[in-house]
Design a protein around this motif. Structure first.
Motif, PDB file in Angstrom:
ATOM      1  N   HIS A 106      15.607   8.945 -14.759  1.00 31.78           N
ATOM      2  CA  HIS A 106      15.943  10.330 -15.026  1.00 31.78           C
ATOM      3  C   HIS A 106      14.768  11.218 -14.676  1.00 31.78           C
ATOM      4  O   HIS A 106      13.618  10.923 -14.973  1.00 31.78           O
ATOM      5  CB  HIS A 106      16.306  10.519 -16.504  1.00 31.78           C
ATOM      6  CG  HIS A 106      17.578   9.816 -16.889  1.00 31.78           C
ATOM      7  ND1 HIS A 106      18.786  10.474 -16.962  1.00 31.78           N
ATOM      8  CD2 HIS A 106      17.829   8.522 -17.188  1.00 31.78           C
ATOM      9  CE1 HIS A 106      19.725   9.609 -17.317  1.00 31.78           C
ATOM     10  NE2 HIS A 106      19.170   8.430 -17.456  1.00 31.78           N
ATOM     11  N   PRO A 114      15.236  11.293  -4.311  1.00 31.93           N
ATOM     12  CA  PRO A 114      15.746  10.115  -5.029  1.00 31.93           C
ATOM     13  C   PRO A 114      16.657   9.268  -4.147  1.00 31.93           C
ATOM     14  O   PRO A 114      17.397   9.791  -3.307  1.00 31.93           O
ATOM     15  CB  PRO A 114      16.510  10.717  -6.204  1.00 31.93           C
ATOM     16  CG  PRO A 114      16.870  12.091  -5.761  1.00 31.93           C
ATOM     17  CD  PRO A 114      15.758  12.551  -4.865  1.00 31.93           C
ATOM     18  N   THR A 170      19.268   7.612  -5.046  1.00 31.79           N
ATOM     19  CA  THR A 170      20.495   7.389  -5.808  1.00 31.79           C
ATOM     20  C   THR A 170      21.616   6.922  -4.892  1.00 31.79           C
ATOM     21  O   THR A 170      21.867   7.531  -3.847  1.00 31.79           O
ATOM     22  CB  THR A 170      20.923   8.714  -6.491  1.00 31.79           C
ATOM     23  OG1 THR A 170      19.833   9.212  -7.261  1.00 31.79           O
ATOM     24  CG2 THR A 170      22.123   8.486  -7.380  1.00 31.79           C
ATOM     25  N   ASP A 218      22.503   6.804   0.916  1.00 31.21           N
ATOM     26  CA  ASP A 218      21.635   7.530  -0.007  1.00 31.21           C
ATOM     27  C   ASP A 218      20.897   8.608   0.775  1.00 31.21           C
ATOM     28  O   ASP A 218      20.882   8.609   2.008  1.00 31.21           O
ATOM     29  CB  ASP A 218      20.673   6.596  -0.749  1.00 31.21           C
ATOM     30  CG  ASP A 218      19.818   5.770   0.194  1.00 31.21           C
ATOM     31  OD1 ASP A 218      19.158   6.374   1.068  1.00 31.21           O
ATOM     32  OD2 ASP A 218      19.797   4.527   0.074  1.00 31.21           O
ATOM     33  N   ASP A 260      29.208  11.394  -5.635  1.00 30.33           N
ATOM     34  CA  ASP A 260      28.315  10.851  -6.670  1.00 30.33           C
ATOM     35  C   ASP A 260      29.155  10.710  -7.935  1.00 30.33           C
ATOM     36  O   ASP A 260      29.141  11.560  -8.820  1.00 30.33           O
ATOM     37  CB  ASP A 260      27.131  11.802  -6.886  1.00 30.33           C
ATOM     38  CG  ASP A 260      26.169  11.308  -7.966  1.00 30.33           C
ATOM     39  OD1 ASP A 260      26.277  10.136  -8.362  1.00 30.33           O
ATOM     40  OD2 ASP A 260      25.339  12.116  -8.415  1.00 30.33           O
ATOM     41  N   ALA A 312      24.802  10.669 -10.987  1.00 33.00           N
ATOM     42  CA  ALA A 312      23.465  10.075 -11.061  1.00 33.00           C
ATOM     43  C   ALA A 312      22.408  10.936 -10.385  1.00 33.00           C
ATOM     44  O   ALA A 312      21.254  10.952 -10.815  1.00 33.00           O
ATOM     45  CB  ALA A 312      23.478   8.680 -10.429  1.00 33.00           C
ATOM     46  N   LEU A 313      22.783  11.674  -9.338  1.00 31.32           N
ATOM     47  CA  LEU A 313      21.794  12.492  -8.634  1.00 31.32           C
ATOM     48  C   LEU A 313      21.330  13.655  -9.514  1.00 31.32           C
ATOM     49  O   LEU A 313      20.150  14.004  -9.523  1.00 31.32           O
ATOM     50  CB  LEU A 313      22.373  13.019  -7.323  1.00 31.32           C
ATOM     51  CG  LEU A 313      21.395  13.790  -6.430  1.00 31.32           C
ATOM     52  CD1 LEU A 313      20.205  12.919  -6.050  1.00 31.32           C
ATOM     53  CD2 LEU A 313      22.096  14.312  -5.182  1.00 31.32           C
ATOM     54  N   ASP A 373      21.127  13.580 -12.742  1.00 31.62           N
ATOM     55  CA  ASP A 373      20.202  12.985 -13.708  1.00 31.62           C
ATOM     56  C   ASP A 373      18.837  12.726 -13.065  1.00 31.62           C
ATOM     57  O   ASP A 373      17.794  12.975 -13.671  1.00 31.62           O
ATOM     58  CB  ASP A 373      20.778  11.677 -14.251  1.00 31.62           C
ATOM     59  CG  ASP A 373      21.973  11.900 -15.168  1.00 31.62           C
ATOM     60  OD1 ASP A 373      22.126  13.039 -15.655  1.00 31.62           O
ATOM     61  OD2 ASP A 373      22.754  10.960 -15.381  1.00 31.62           O
ATOM     62  N   ALA A 374      18.856  12.209 -11.850  1.00 28.67           N
ATOM     63  CA  ALA A 374      17.602  11.837 -11.185  1.00 28.67           C
ATOM     64  C   ALA A 374      16.752  13.046 -10.838  1.00 28.67           C
ATOM     65  O   ALA A 374      15.522  12.970 -10.838  1.00 28.67           O
ATOM     66  CB  ALA A 374      17.899  11.032  -9.914  1.00 28.67           C
TER      67      ALA A 374
END
Length: 273
Positions: A2, A141, A143, A154, A226, A230-231, A233-234
């Motif tokens: 994260h 990231p 992700t 990615d 996505d 997740a992206l 969050d990252a």
């Protein structure tokens, strides 16, 4: 993994951490002004709200003047939802008004000065570490994402393939600001051949995204999925839309939270160049 939160979503409203810190600093200034003003029997709240208004108007006017050609008309210039403000212009306008008020109303000098010092100290104490963190290199990231055809991909892989700066937009079909800014991105993708534009849908499936693109008659390249958000969050982007600007080496150089206009997109692209 994260990332550090750069924004926060409060229902349908998305705010950047910087905006929240500005609200905090202004609130502290109001409190300090009220406490000192009570001692001197001089209210400062109206003056502080006027100062804030003058600073915002100054910041907007300078921004519009800089990107005059990117606006279609007066209504677009008045639409502040694009976040088009020039910080230096706002600072000059705010400081100018504060100095004029301190000269014009000597009875307010103690309370107003105390309020301004308290607000500035709060801003420096909270925003300083944030700006320091933002200045540190944050890599793109890796992700796991997917194309609309279901192929895994990615961002670093796509960036290596394209070998040029990249603008990454996090969006969803249910998000009204996301929908409004899509034609701006469509036009930019057609005109800016030296920039790669990527549209990462958050949490929706391929059929829903395709229906939206067909319904809106949008022709976009690099639309990715996505499914697990997740992206966001990252990258610490909790609100949508969020637009991330990466240079050709994959380093994050700017972030825009909320809806974009042609003018605010142009400002972001200038920082990439």
């Amino acid at each position: 993994m994260h990332g550090l939160n750069q924004s926060i979503a409060i229902g349908p409203l998305g705010l950047s951490i910087g905006q929240l810190l500005l609200v905090l600093a202004f609130s502290i200034a109001l409190l300090a002004g009220a406490l000192i003003g009570r001692r001197h029997r001089t209210p400062t709240a109206d003056t502080l709200f006027t100062l804030l208004f003058v600073a915002l108007v100054g910041a907007r006017l300078v921004f519009v003047a800089r990107y005059w050609g990117s606006y279609d008309g007066a209504l677009a210039m008045l639409d502040i939802r694009d976040g088009g403000f020039d910080p230096l212009g706002g600072l000059v306008a705010g400081v100018g008004y504060a100095l004029w008020r301190l000269w014009k109303a000597p009875q307010q000098r103690a309370a107003l000065s105390g309020a301004l010092v308290a607000g500035a100290f709060t801003w420096g104490l909270t925003a300083g570490p944030l700006l320091l963190l933002e200045s540190q290199t944050r890599p793109m990231p890796d992700t796991p994402l997917a194309t609309l055809a279901g192929e895994p991909i990615d961002l670093p892989t796509l960036a290596e393939r394209e070998a040029r700066p990249m603008v990454v937009n996090l969006w969803a079909t249910w998000c009204p600001p996301c929908r409004r800014e899509m034609p701006v991105f469509e036009q930019a993708q057609q005109e800016e051949s030296d920039i790669t534009f990527v549209f990462v849908n958050q949490g929706e499936d391929e059929s829903l995204v395709n229906r939206f693109l067909d319904h809106e008659s949008l022709t976009l390249e690099n639309v990715l999925l996505d499914a697990r958000n997740a992206l966001g969050d990252a990258t610490g982007a909790m609100a949508m839309p969020t637009t991330l600007y990466y240079d050709a080496e994959g380093r994050l150089v700017d972030t825009h939270f909320g809806e974009l206009s042609r003018a605010t997109l142009q400002r972001g692209l200038e920082r990439l160049r």
